[in-house]
Enzyme design. Sequence first.
Site, PDB file in Angstrom:
ATOM      1  CG  ASP A  46      -1.740   1.250   1.364  1.00 19.09           C
ATOM      2  OD1 ASP A  46      -2.467   1.588   0.424  1.00 19.09           O
ATOM      3  OD2 ASP A  46      -1.633   1.911   2.412  1.00 19.09           O
ATOM      4  CD  GLU A 118      -3.420  -2.190  -1.063  1.00 18.87           C
ATOM      5  OE1 GLU A 118      -3.875  -1.033  -1.125  1.00 18.87           O
ATOM      6  OE2 GLU A 118      -3.632  -2.960  -0.091  1.00 18.87           O
TER       7      GLU A 118
END
Length: 249
Positions: A46, A118
Amino acid sequence: MDTLETILGHTFRDPALLQLALTHGSVGYENQRPQADNQRLEFLGDAVLQLALSHLLYSRSPKADEGVLTKARAQLVSTKALARLARQIGLGTHLILGRGEEANGGRDRDSTLADALEAVAGAIYLDAGNAAAHQFATRLFTPDLDALEQGPLERNPKGELQELIQASNATPPVYSIVAADGPDHAKSFCAAVSWLGHELGRGNGRSKKEAETEAAQAALESITLKKLLRKTCEDSVSNPEKPAPEANN
């Protein structure tokens, strides 16, 4: 894994990192024993994608101010946007899931796909460094970055949040106006959105609708939502007959 590495544009020096990025938490949960999964890589990835996209947006949009850049980045890394990109590269077919998660459609669930994408970004970063991760993000997001230059991507944070939560068969999110300031002709509203008794995010706007939209966007980016979705998913796997939990009063 060779096929996936070709699609990703990165050959792993440590293939175990890619396998870990594809391993969903349901595997260890079902086996009731410690099992490494992709949650830590998701956390790292992320941040990796946020940094890469911040750099790309900064470079490509020299006249855009901070607010515009922040909103553009939020659109690009929303759960729905990441899930769409994951589907485009066929990431779902490579996921390692528990049997219950597989049976409940986890291979095509937005949150699962977004988390895995991610995690892959985090794995590439650990395997070959920031330059390789930046190259991956550039390849992945260039079409959406090009589209942004033609105009804002379509935004429907409330719809995205509703879809995410409905996929878990739980109760819907609840919006409330928590503050309203200013004269009648120039009011400013603050909205909050909650789910299962937990506040997910707040937003401000010149109308109630705008404030709720911003609150939904904040919710989509919140760690609390991810944790609640994961717990709801795990509960549905272990108790398939159990009714959806009700929101706390």
